[in-house]
Write a protein that holds these residues in place. Structure first.
Motif, PDB file in Angstrom:
ATOM      1  N   PRO A  45      -6.570  -1.006 -13.622  1.00  0.00           N
ATOM      2  CA  PRO A  45      -6.284  -2.541 -13.785  1.00  0.00           C
ATOM      3  C   PRO A  45      -4.812  -2.880 -13.251  1.00  0.00           C
ATOM      4  O   PRO A  45      -4.177  -2.246 -13.742  1.00  0.00           O
ATOM      5  N   ARG A  46      -4.811  -3.829 -12.787  1.00  0.00           N
ATOM      6  CA  ARG A  46      -3.235  -4.185 -12.555  1.00  0.00           C
ATOM      7  C   ARG A  46      -3.143  -5.713 -13.155  1.00  0.00           C
ATOM      8  O   ARG A  46      -3.786  -6.649 -13.157  1.00  0.00           O
ATOM      9  N   ALA A  47      -1.678  -6.025 -13.758  1.00  0.00           N
ATOM     10  CA  ALA A  47      -1.299  -7.395 -14.393  1.00  0.00           C
ATOM     11  C   ALA A  47      -0.269  -7.560 -13.230  1.00  0.00           C
ATOM     12  O   ALA A  47       0.538  -7.056 -12.952  1.00  0.00           O
ATOM     13  N   TYR A  48      -0.447  -9.105 -12.937  1.00  0.00           N
ATOM     14  CA  TYR A  48       0.540  -9.755 -12.078  1.00  0.00           C
ATOM     15  C   TYR A  48       1.309 -10.747 -13.004  1.00  0.00           C
ATOM     16  O   TYR A  48       0.622 -11.834 -13.250  1.00  0.00           O
ATOM     17  N   PRO A  49       2.252 -10.514 -13.423  1.00  0.00           N
ATOM     18  CA  PRO A  49       2.948 -11.321 -14.677  1.00  0.00           C
ATOM     19  C   PRO A  49       3.379 -12.816 -13.848  1.00  0.00           C
ATOM     20  O   PRO A  49       3.915 -12.809 -12.536  1.00  0.00           O
ATOM     21  N   ILE A  50       3.161 -13.857 -14.631  1.00  0.00           N
ATOM     22  CA  ILE A  50       3.454 -15.248 -13.998  1.00  0.00           C
ATOM     23  C   ILE A  50       4.850 -15.406 -13.803  1.00  0.00           C
ATOM     24  O   ILE A  50       5.614 -16.369 -13.100  1.00  0.00           O
ATOM     25  N   ARG A  51       5.590 -14.859 -14.773  1.00  0.00           N
ATOM     26  CA  ARG A  51       7.191 -14.995 -14.648  1.00  0.00           C
ATOM     27  C   ARG A  51       7.865 -14.417 -13.341  1.00  0.00           C
ATOM     28  O   ARG A  51       8.725 -14.982 -12.906  1.00  0.00           O
ATOM     29  N   TYR A  52       6.827 -13.767 -12.379  1.00  0.00           N
ATOM     30  CA  TYR A  52       7.472 -13.289 -11.140  1.00  0.00           C
ATOM     31  C   TYR A  52       6.560 -14.306  -9.963  1.00  0.00           C
ATOM     32  O   TYR A  52       7.187 -14.847  -9.238  1.00  0.00           O
ATOM     33  N   LEU A  53       5.416 -14.514 -10.572  1.00  0.00           N
ATOM     34  CA  LEU A  53       4.623 -15.512  -9.635  1.00  0.00           C
ATOM     35  C   LEU A  53       5.020 -16.915  -9.529  1.00  0.00           C
ATOM     36  O   LEU A  53       4.940 -17.542  -8.423  1.00  0.00           O
ATOM     37  N   THR A  54       5.545 -17.268 -10.785  1.00  0.00           N
ATOM     38  CA  THR A  54       6.343 -18.685 -10.631  1.00  0.00           C
ATOM     39  C   THR A  54       7.485 -18.841  -9.599  1.00  0.00           C
ATOM     40  O   THR A  54       7.559 -19.867  -9.113  1.00  0.00           O
ATOM     41  N   TRP A  55       8.129 -17.711  -9.233  1.00  0.00           N
ATOM     42  CA  TRP A  55       9.150 -17.690  -8.102  1.00  0.00           C
ATOM     43  C   TRP A  55       8.622 -17.451  -6.863  1.00  0.00           C
ATOM     44  O   TRP A  55       9.379 -17.301  -5.839  1.00  0.00           O
ATOM     45  N   HIS A  56       7.333 -16.762  -6.652  1.00  0.00           N
ATOM     46  CA  HIS A  56       7.044 -16.014  -5.171  1.00  0.00           C
ATOM     47  C   HIS A  56       5.725 -16.821  -5.054  1.00  0.00           C
ATOM     48  O   HIS A  56       5.199 -16.916  -3.849  1.00  0.00           O
ATOM     49  N   GLU A  57       4.778 -17.255  -5.928  1.00  0.00           N
ATOM     50  CA  GLU A  57       3.377 -18.014  -5.600  1.00  0.00           C
ATOM     51  C   GLU A  57       2.526 -17.142  -4.887  1.00  0.00           C
ATOM     52  O   GLU A  57       1.346 -17.297  -5.219  1.00  0.00           O
ATOM     53  N   ILE A  58       2.843 -15.930  -4.282  1.00  0.00           N
ATOM     54  CA  ILE A  58       1.605 -15.249  -3.501  1.00  0.00           C
ATOM     55  C   ILE A  58       2.435 -13.834  -3.716  1.00  0.00           C
ATOM     56  O   ILE A  58       3.382 -13.486  -3.084  1.00  0.00           O
ATOM     57  N   VAL A  59       1.298 -12.871  -3.808  1.00  0.00           N
ATOM     58  CA  VAL A  59       1.613 -11.431  -3.708  1.00  0.00           C
ATOM     59  C   VAL A  59       0.662 -10.953  -2.894  1.00  0.00           C
ATOM     60  O   VAL A  59      -0.628 -11.072  -3.535  1.00  0.00           O
ATOM     61  N   ASN A  60       1.001 -10.394  -1.732  1.00  0.00           N
ATOM     62  CA  ASN A  60       0.036  -9.544  -0.728  1.00  0.00           C
ATOM     63  C   ASN A  60      -0.077  -8.019  -1.284  1.00  0.00           C
ATOM     64  O   ASN A  60       1.378  -7.685  -1.212  1.00  0.00           O
ATOM     65  N   ASP A  61      -1.149  -7.736  -1.653  1.00  0.00           N
ATOM     66  CA  ASP A  61      -1.347  -6.239  -2.183  1.00  0.00           C
ATOM     67  C   ASP A  61      -2.234  -5.732  -1.590  1.00  0.00           C
ATOM     68  O   ASP A  61      -3.280  -6.292  -0.913  1.00  0.00           O
ATOM     69  N   ARG A  62      -2.344  -4.233  -2.010  1.00  0.00           N
ATOM     70  CA  ARG A  62      -3.800  -3.491  -1.531  1.00  0.00           C
ATOM     71  C   ARG A  62      -4.029  -2.663  -2.984  1.00  0.00           C
ATOM     72  O   ARG A  62      -3.348  -1.940  -3.457  1.00  0.00           O
ATOM     73  N   ILE A  63      -5.484  -2.965  -3.298  1.00  0.00           N
ATOM     74  CA  ILE A  63      -6.029  -2.317  -4.562  1.00  0.00           C
ATOM     75  C   ILE A  63      -6.950  -1.399  -4.035  1.00  0.00           C
ATOM     76  O   ILE A  63      -7.999  -1.758  -3.554  1.00  0.00           O
ATOM     77  N   GLY A  64      -6.612  -0.022  -3.865  1.00  0.00           N
ATOM     78  CA  GLY A  64      -7.556   0.745  -3.349  1.00  0.00           C
ATOM     79  C   GLY A  64      -7.867   0.463  -1.919  1.00  0.00           C
ATOM     80  O   GLY A  64      -6.817   0.289  -1.168  1.00  0.00           O
ATOM     81  N   GLY A  65      -9.113   0.303  -1.595  1.00  0.00           N
ATOM     82  CA  GLY A  65      -9.335  -0.381   0.007  1.00  0.00           C
ATOM     83  C   GLY A  65      -9.366  -1.725   0.019  1.00  0.00           C
ATOM     84  O   GLY A  65      -9.819  -2.278   1.164  1.00  0.00           O
ATOM     85  N   VAL A  66      -9.211  -2.362  -0.791  1.00  0.00           N
ATOM     86  CA  VAL A  66      -9.169  -3.793  -0.941  1.00  0.00           C
ATOM     87  C   VAL A  66      -7.725  -4.646  -0.585  1.00  0.00           C
ATOM     88  O   VAL A  66      -7.023  -4.662  -1.544  1.00  0.00           O
ATOM     89  N   PRO A  67      -7.603  -5.252   0.259  1.00  0.00           N
ATOM     90  CA  PRO A  67      -6.355  -5.958   0.595  1.00  0.00           C
ATOM     91  C   PRO A  67      -6.725  -7.419  -0.108  1.00  0.00           C
ATOM     92  O   PRO A  67      -7.343  -8.165  -0.053  1.00  0.00           O
ATOM     93  N   VAL A  68      -5.705  -7.769  -1.047  1.00  0.00           N
ATOM     94  CA  VAL A  68      -5.872  -8.968  -1.994  1.00  0.00           C
ATOM     95  C   VAL A  68      -4.390  -9.795  -1.827  1.00  0.00           C
ATOM     96  O   VAL A  68      -3.461  -9.306  -1.653  1.00  0.00           O
ATOM     97  N   ALA A  69      -4.540 -10.939  -2.035  1.00  0.00           N
ATOM     98  CA  ALA A  69      -3.520 -12.129  -2.161  1.00  0.00           C
ATOM     99  C   ALA A  69      -3.786 -12.682  -3.748  1.00  0.00           C
ATOM    100  O   ALA A  69      -4.625 -13.310  -3.788  1.00  0.00           O
TER     101      ALA A  69
END
Length: 320
Positions: free
Chosen positions: A86-110
């Motif tokens: 499981p992954r946690a994306y803190p809102i303290r960072y998303l407030t300033w960036h709004e989008i995180v492009n990531d890949r979890i295993g074989g799944v590319p996520v935004a």
């Protein structure tokens, strides 16, 4: 209420913004003729230009026990994909960036968060056989973030996960189950989980540039209809499909089972849009949404005005 000074200084509300030709100098690769936008006055500049709010494309993660700088009540967006930690994306960072492009295993996520709508949704980035990379356009519609993809420079409405301008007009992204909860709640359930580490940007992480926003009488840069039934425009609602459950009802009843889902409310999550320091925000609680088989259901916790703007004929689940 304080909004980022740059936003207040740069807002464009002139009639020029109602003409798509106004945007072509900034978006020469975007096909503005291919659009579902019927009234261009709905599209406004939020202040920062294209990529002025920098999306993250290579997030780094640490294990839960290594993170000591996040307060226990701070909100995170949790993403759990079968077979992956499981992954946690803190809102303290998303407030300033709004989008995180990531890949979890074989799944590319935004993983996306629009502060002006409190909308936090995770999307699968696979579209029509290709993987898209999303950025922040700097544009707003009904106060909601307009995203863009770098591959076609199409515009996407974050709240509905749908292309609205360009080659991807009308294409719908697949929303993945994710939810907002407190850092303590994530840690208690996932002691071996991962958390996004602080990005290498010069930002005041942990602070809230939208101080007092979610207790305002009106949303920022919104001129549409207010919600019906006397519901405050900045009341949080839990949206599942085209239904919305007001958060005050869920906080009172704690658990609600109807329309094929069960919504469970738990105290302990601070509002990211209240005080100047996120960790000092008032408790707005966390909600988990599951179906009849106990599986997590894609949903959003957004402000009532945004639900009404994008689902004007939606169903308000107010209870008795």
């Amino acid at each position: 209420m304080r909004i980022i000074a740059a936003v207040l200084a740069c807002v464009l509300t002139t009639a020029a913004s109602a003409d798509p030709n106004f945007w072509k100098h900034e978006w020469p690769q975007t096909d503005f003729a291919n659009t579902s936008v019927k009234n261009w006055v709905e599209i406004m500049s939020g202040g920062p230009p294209k990529d002025g709010i920098p999306a993250l494309n290579d997030p780094q993660f640490i294990v839960v026990e290594q993170e000591s700088g996040i307060a226990g009540n701070e909100p995170v967006i949790t993403v759990e994909i079968d077979g992956e930690r499981p992954r946690a994306y803190p809102i303290r960072y998303l407030t300033w960036h709004e989008i995180v492009n990531d890949r979890i295993g074989g799944v590319p996520v935004a993983v996306t968060f629009c502060p002006l709508c409190n909308s936090g949704i995770t999307f699968d980035r696979r579209v029509k056989g290709r993987v898209l990379t999303f950025g922040v356009s700097g544009k707003l519609r009904n106060s909601d973030m307009v995203m863009f993809d770098r591959e076609t420079e199409s515009w996407w409405q974050q709240a509905i996960g749908t292309g609205i301008v360009g080659d991807m007009n009308g294409v719908e992204l697949t929303a993945l189950p994710s939810w907002m909860e407190s850092w303590d709640q994530f840690k208690a359930r996932n002691p071996d989980g991962l958390v996004m580490s602080e990005p290498a940007w010069n930002r005041s992480y942990g602070s809230n540039p939208y101080r007092g926003y979610d207790s305002s009488r009106r949303p920022f840069l919104y001129s549409g209809e207010m919600p019906p039934h006397g519901i405050a425009p900045l009341m949080r609602v839990v949206r599942v499909g085209s239904r919305a459950w007001p958060m005050d009802r869920l906080a009172k009843e704690q658990e609600v089972s109807e329309a094929g889902v069960t919504l469970s409310w738990q105290a302990g999550q601070a509002s990211a849009l209240d005080t100047a320091v996120i960790a000092k925000g008032r408790d707005v609680g966390s909600v988990r949404v599951r179906d009849g088989q106990g599986r997590d259901v894609p949903h959003d916790v957004m402000f009532a005005f945004a639900f009404h703007a994008f689902w004007p004929h939606g169903t308000w689940m107010r209870g008795q």
